[in-house]
Scaffold this active site. Sequence first.
Site, PDB file in Angstrom:
ATOM      1  N   ARG A  87       0.766  -1.171   0.008  1.00  0.00           N
ATOM      2  CA  ARG A  87       0.069  -0.075  -0.094  1.00  0.00           C
ATOM      3  C   ARG A  87       0.771   1.291  -0.119  1.00  0.00           C
ATOM      4  NH1 ARG A  87      -5.286  -1.223   0.840  1.00  0.00           N
ATOM      5  NH2 ARG A  87      -5.768   1.092   1.599  1.00  0.00           N
ATOM      6  N   HIS A 105      13.422  -3.728  -0.593  1.00  0.00           N
ATOM      7  CA  HIS A 105      13.049  -3.864  -1.962  1.00  0.00           C
ATOM      8  C   HIS A 105      13.747  -4.672  -2.830  1.00  0.00           C
ATOM      9  CE1 HIS A 105      10.812  -2.294  -5.541  1.00  0.00           C
ATOM     10  NE2 HIS A 105      12.045  -2.027  -6.078  1.00  0.00           N
TER      11      HIS A 105
END
Length: 199
Positions: A87, A105
């Site tokens: 989100r 990431h």
Amino acid sequence: MPEPLRVGVLASGRGSNFRALVEAAHAGRIPATMVVLISDRETAPALAIALFLDPQQYPSREAHEKAIIGALEERGVDLVCHAGYMRILTPAYVAHFRGRAFNIHPSLLPAFPGLHAQRQALAHGVRVAGATVHFVDEGVDSGPIVLQAAVPVLAGDTEESLAQRILVEEHRIYPEAVRLFAEGRLHIEGRIVQIRESR
């Protein structure tokens, strides 16, 4: 002896980075306790061990994030680790946890931010991919970088095979970043994270 760092984790998927953090804490590799895992997806595999806060049950994104902040603060969280949390965060959330929220990431940022980083890496024909732990800021995968790990891209790699090898490095560097935070060794100067020598 100081109290262990209290860590909350946000996840939308499998929760494998959460498990890596838990295992590192149990093994004594990081001075931390995972106090809560929060998921925003009802079908997330992580839900077997997560608190589900359904975004559909709140009148706005801000209200949902306020509930998340409340759940984290109620448990006295010192650091929030985003682990596949899908989100976009509001400025209010980022401001509340500025300097005490990490994200991981699957690329060597600033290359390939956002979704499908491994697919982007393969499409661009890079020879090296990897993983990055960074502080959360208002952008998408744009915060100050804490740690990175490189992973070679092999001939014949698929998105899945590259992702699997990157995940091994994620599970290694995320606990290491938490350890550095817990030891008070990270200092942000502008966009640069300085890692101080251990005392």
